[in-house]
Design a protein around this motif. Structure first.
Motif, PDB file in Angstrom:
ATOM      1  N   GLY A   1       5.298  -2.621  -0.426  1.00  0.00           N
ATOM      2  CA  GLY A   1       4.595  -2.646  -1.702  1.00  0.00           C
ATOM      3  C   GLY A   1       4.856  -3.871  -2.548  1.00  0.00           C
ATOM      4  O   GLY A   1       4.334  -3.977  -3.657  1.00  0.00           O
ATOM      5  N   ALA A   2       5.648  -4.819  -2.050  1.00  0.00           N
ATOM      6  CA  ALA A   2       5.969  -6.022  -2.827  1.00  0.00           C
ATOM      7  C   ALA A   2       4.711  -6.833  -3.104  1.00  0.00           C
ATOM      8  O   ALA A   2       3.861  -7.004  -2.230  1.00  0.00           O
ATOM      9  CB  ALA A   2       6.975  -6.876  -2.076  1.00  0.00           C
ATOM     10  N   GLN A   3       4.589  -7.341  -4.323  1.00  0.00           N
ATOM     11  CA  GLN A   3       3.505  -8.228  -4.717  1.00  0.00           C
ATOM     12  C   GLN A   3       3.913  -9.647  -4.322  1.00  0.00           C
ATOM     13  O   GLN A   3       4.957 -10.132  -4.781  1.00  0.00           O
ATOM     14  CB  GLN A   3       3.260  -8.145  -6.223  1.00  0.00           C
ATOM     15  N   VAL A   4       3.103 -10.285  -3.476  1.00  0.00           N
ATOM     16  CA  VAL A   4       3.492 -11.575  -2.910  1.00  0.00           C
ATOM     17  C   VAL A   4       2.326 -12.564  -2.880  1.00  0.00           C
ATOM     18  O   VAL A   4       1.164 -12.181  -2.972  1.00  0.00           O
ATOM     19  CB  VAL A   4       4.022 -11.404  -1.460  1.00  0.00           C
ATOM     20  N   LYS A   5       2.673 -13.849  -2.763  1.00  0.00           N
ATOM     21  CA  LYS A   5       1.729 -14.903  -2.384  1.00  0.00           C
ATOM     22  C   LYS A   5       2.097 -15.248  -0.959  1.00  0.00           C
ATOM     23  O   LYS A   5       3.292 -15.340  -0.632  1.00  0.00           O
ATOM     24  CB  LYS A   5       1.897 -16.143  -3.261  1.00  0.00           C
ATOM     25  N   PHE A   6       1.102 -15.428  -0.098  1.00  0.00           N
ATOM     26  CA  PHE A   6       1.406 -15.733   1.293  1.00  0.00           C
ATOM     27  C   PHE A   6       0.426 -16.746   1.849  1.00  0.00           C
ATOM     28  O   PHE A   6      -0.673 -16.932   1.332  1.00  0.00           O
ATOM     29  CB  PHE A   6       1.416 -14.457   2.146  1.00  0.00           C
ATOM     30  N   ARG A   7       0.873 -17.444   2.898  1.00  0.00           N
ATOM     31  CA  ARG A   7       0.053 -18.465   3.546  1.00  0.00           C
ATOM     32  C   ARG A   7       0.109 -18.237   5.053  1.00  0.00           C
ATOM     33  O   ARG A   7       1.181 -18.097   5.634  1.00  0.00           O
ATOM     34  CB  ARG A   7       0.584 -19.860   3.204  1.00  0.00           C
ATOM     35  N   ARG A   8      -1.069 -18.197   5.652  1.00  0.00           N
ATOM     36  CA  ARG A   8      -1.149 -18.079   7.109  1.00  0.00           C
ATOM     37  C   ARG A   8      -0.725 -19.400   7.753  1.00  0.00           C
ATOM     38  O   ARG A   8      -0.885 -20.457   7.163  1.00  0.00           O
ATOM     39  CB  ARG A   8      -2.587 -17.757   7.544  1.00  0.00           C
TER      40      ARG A   8
ATOM     41  N   GLU B   1      -2.971 -14.033  -2.634  1.00  0.00           N
ATOM     42  CA  GLU B   1      -2.134 -13.055  -3.317  1.00  0.00           C
ATOM     43  C   GLU B   1      -2.404 -11.683  -2.743  1.00  0.00           C
ATOM     44  O   GLU B   1      -3.538 -11.354  -2.394  1.00  0.00           O
ATOM     45  CB  GLU B   1      -2.401 -13.066  -4.815  1.00  0.00           C
ATOM     46  N   GLY B   2      -1.349 -10.892  -2.628  1.00  0.00           N
ATOM     47  CA  GLY B   2      -1.517  -9.563  -2.084  1.00  0.00           C
ATOM     48  C   GLY B   2      -0.244  -8.759  -2.153  1.00  0.00           C
ATOM     49  O   GLY B   2       0.651  -9.044  -2.940  1.00  0.00           O
ATOM     50  N   GLU B   3      -0.204  -7.732  -1.312  1.00  0.00           N
ATOM     51  CA  GLU B   3       1.001  -6.926  -1.225  1.00  0.00           C
ATOM     52  C   GLU B   3       1.325  -6.672   0.236  1.00  0.00           C
ATOM     53  O   GLU B   3       0.476  -6.861   1.110  1.00  0.00           O
ATOM     54  CB  GLU B   3       0.879  -5.631  -2.011  1.00  0.00           C
ATOM     55  N   PHE B   4       2.549  -6.264   0.477  1.00  0.00           N
ATOM     56  CA  PHE B   4       3.005  -6.069   1.845  1.00  0.00           C
ATOM     57  C   PHE B   4       3.072  -4.586   2.173  1.00  0.00           C
ATOM     58  O   PHE B   4       3.609  -3.794   1.408  1.00  0.00           O
ATOM     59  CB  PHE B   4       4.381  -6.706   2.055  1.00  0.00           C
ATOM     60  N   ASP B   5       2.510  -4.207   3.324  1.00  0.00           N
ATOM     61  CA  ASP B   5       2.569  -2.844   3.844  1.00  0.00           C
ATOM     62  C   ASP B   5       3.603  -2.832   4.971  1.00  0.00           C
ATOM     63  O   ASP B   5       3.324  -3.279   6.078  1.00  0.00           O
ATOM     64  CB  ASP B   5       1.199  -2.423   4.359  1.00  0.00           C
ATOM     65  N   GLN B   6       4.796  -2.330   4.657  1.00  0.00           N
ATOM     66  CA  GLN B   6       5.896  -2.381   5.613  1.00  0.00           C
ATOM     67  C   GLN B   6       5.637  -1.500   6.832  1.00  0.00           C
ATOM     68  O   GLN B   6       5.975  -1.875   7.953  1.00  0.00           O
ATOM     69  CB  GLN B   6       7.190  -1.965   4.923  1.00  0.00           C
ATOM     70  N   GLU B   7       5.025  -0.335   6.635  1.00  0.00           N
ATOM     71  CA  GLU B   7       4.782   0.592   7.746  1.00  0.00           C
ATOM     72  C   GLU B   7       3.929  -0.044   8.838  1.00  0.00           C
ATOM     73  O   GLU B   7       4.187   0.113  10.023  1.00  0.00           O
ATOM     74  CB  GLU B   7       4.114   1.870   7.238  1.00  0.00           C
ATOM     75  N   ASN B   8       2.899  -0.787   8.431  1.00  0.00           N
ATOM     76  CA  ASN B   8       1.983  -1.412   9.383  1.00  0.00           C
ATOM     77  C   ASN B   8       2.256  -2.895   9.602  1.00  0.00           C
ATOM     78  O   ASN B   8       1.553  -3.547  10.368  1.00  0.00           O
ATOM     79  CB  ASN B   8       0.539  -1.212   8.917  1.00  0.00           C
ATOM     80  N   GLN B   9       3.259  -3.442   8.889  1.00  0.00           N
ATOM     81  CA  GLN B   9       3.621  -4.856   9.000  1.00  0.00           C
ATOM     82  C   GLN B   9       2.437  -5.769   8.685  1.00  0.00           C
ATOM     83  O   GLN B   9       2.168  -6.745   9.389  1.00  0.00           O
ATOM     84  CB  GLN B   9       4.184  -5.167  10.387  1.00  0.00           C
ATOM     85  N   LEU B  10       1.705  -5.445   7.604  1.00  0.00           N
ATOM     86  CA  LEU B  10       0.513  -6.195   7.210  1.00  0.00           C
ATOM     87  C   LEU B  10       0.634  -6.732   5.792  1.00  0.00           C
ATOM     88  O   LEU B  10       1.161  -6.058   4.898  1.00  0.00           O
ATOM     89  CB  LEU B  10      -0.727  -5.301   7.268  1.00  0.00           C
ATOM     90  N   PHE B  11       0.123  -7.940   5.590  1.00  0.00           N
ATOM     91  CA  PHE B  11      -0.068  -8.491   4.262  1.00  0.00           C
ATOM     92  C   PHE B  11      -1.517  -8.185   3.889  1.00  0.00           C
ATOM     93  O   PHE B  11      -2.433  -8.489   4.649  1.00  0.00           O
ATOM     94  CB  PHE B  11       0.174  -9.997   4.271  1.00  0.00           C
ATOM     95  N   ILE B  12      -1.731  -7.576   2.720  1.00  0.00           N
ATOM     96  CA  ILE B  12      -3.059  -7.130   2.297  1.00  0.00           C
ATOM     97  C   ILE B  12      -3.486  -7.941   1.079  1.00  0.00           C
ATOM     98  O   ILE B  12      -2.784  -7.971   0.068  1.00  0.00           O
ATOM     99  CB  ILE B  12      -3.042  -5.634   1.944  1.00  0.00           C
ATOM    100  N   GLU B  13      -4.642  -8.589   1.171  1.00  0.00           N
ATOM    101  CA  GLU B  13      -5.167  -9.355   0.028  1.00  0.00           C
ATOM    102  C   GLU B  13      -5.595  -8.398  -1.064  1.00  0.00           C
ATOM    103  O   GLU B  13      -6.250  -7.391  -0.794  1.00  0.00           O
ATOM    104  CB  GLU B  13      -6.360 -10.201   0.456  1.00  0.00           C
ATOM    105  N   ILE B  14      -5.253  -8.719  -2.320  1.00  0.00           N
ATOM    106  CA  ILE B  14      -5.608  -7.837  -3.423  1.00  0.00           C
ATOM    107  C   ILE B  14      -6.788  -8.347  -4.249  1.00  0.00           C
ATOM    108  O   ILE B  14      -7.355  -7.609  -5.010  1.00  0.00           O
ATOM    109  CB  ILE B  14      -4.403  -7.548  -4.345  1.00  0.00           C
ATOM    110  N   TYR B  15      -7.164  -9.609  -4.087  1.00  0.00           N
ATOM    111  CA  TYR B  15      -8.284 -10.159  -4.857  1.00  0.00           C
ATOM    112  C   TYR B  15      -9.460 -10.464  -3.951  1.00  0.00           C
ATOM    113  O   TYR B  15     -10.176 -11.439  -4.152  1.00  0.00           O
ATOM    114  CB  TYR B  15      -7.857 -11.410  -5.623  1.00  0.00           C
ATOM    115  N   SER B  16      -9.686  -9.627  -2.958  1.00  0.00           N
ATOM    116  CA  SER B  16     -10.780  -9.809  -2.023  1.00  0.00           C
ATOM    117  C   SER B  16     -11.805  -8.696  -2.260  1.00  0.00           C
ATOM    118  O   SER B  16     -11.417  -7.553  -2.513  1.00  0.00           O
ATOM    119  CB  SER B  16     -10.239  -9.737  -0.586  1.00  0.00           C
TER     120      SER B  16
END
Length: 61
Positions: free
Chosen positions: A11-18, A26-41
Motif C-alpha cells: 500500500g505504499a505511495q511511491v514514484k517508480f520508473r520502469r 506515481e502509484g502504490e505497491f501491491d505486495q500480495e501480487n508484487q505489482l506497482f499500480i498507477e494511480i493517475y491513469s
C-alpha cells in the motif's frame, strides 16, 4: 527522496520508473501480487516489480 532496491511495504505511495522507460509514474505497491499500480491513469495500469528499475516513497503532506 531516497532510492530503494528492496520492494516497498504493501500500500505504499511511491514514484517508480520502469527499466525500459525514462518516465517516472506515481502509484502504490501491491505486495500480495508484487505489482506497482498507477494511480493517475484513466484505466488500471499495473507493472510487474521485476520491470521496475527504481522507486522512491512519495512525500505526502
Amino acid at each position: 527522496m531516497e532510492k530503494h532496491t528492496e520492494l516497498p511495504e504493501n500500500g505504499a505511495q511511491v514514484k517508480f520508473r520502469r527499466g525500459d522507460e525514462e518516465e517516472w509514474r506515481e502509484g502504490e505497491f501491491d505486495q500480495e501480487n508484487q505489482l506497482f499500480i498507477e494511480i493517475y491513469s484513466p484505466e488500471i495500469v499495473t507493472h510487474n516489480s521485476a520491470d521496475i528499475a527504481e522507486w522512491v516513497h512519495l512525500d505526502i503532506g
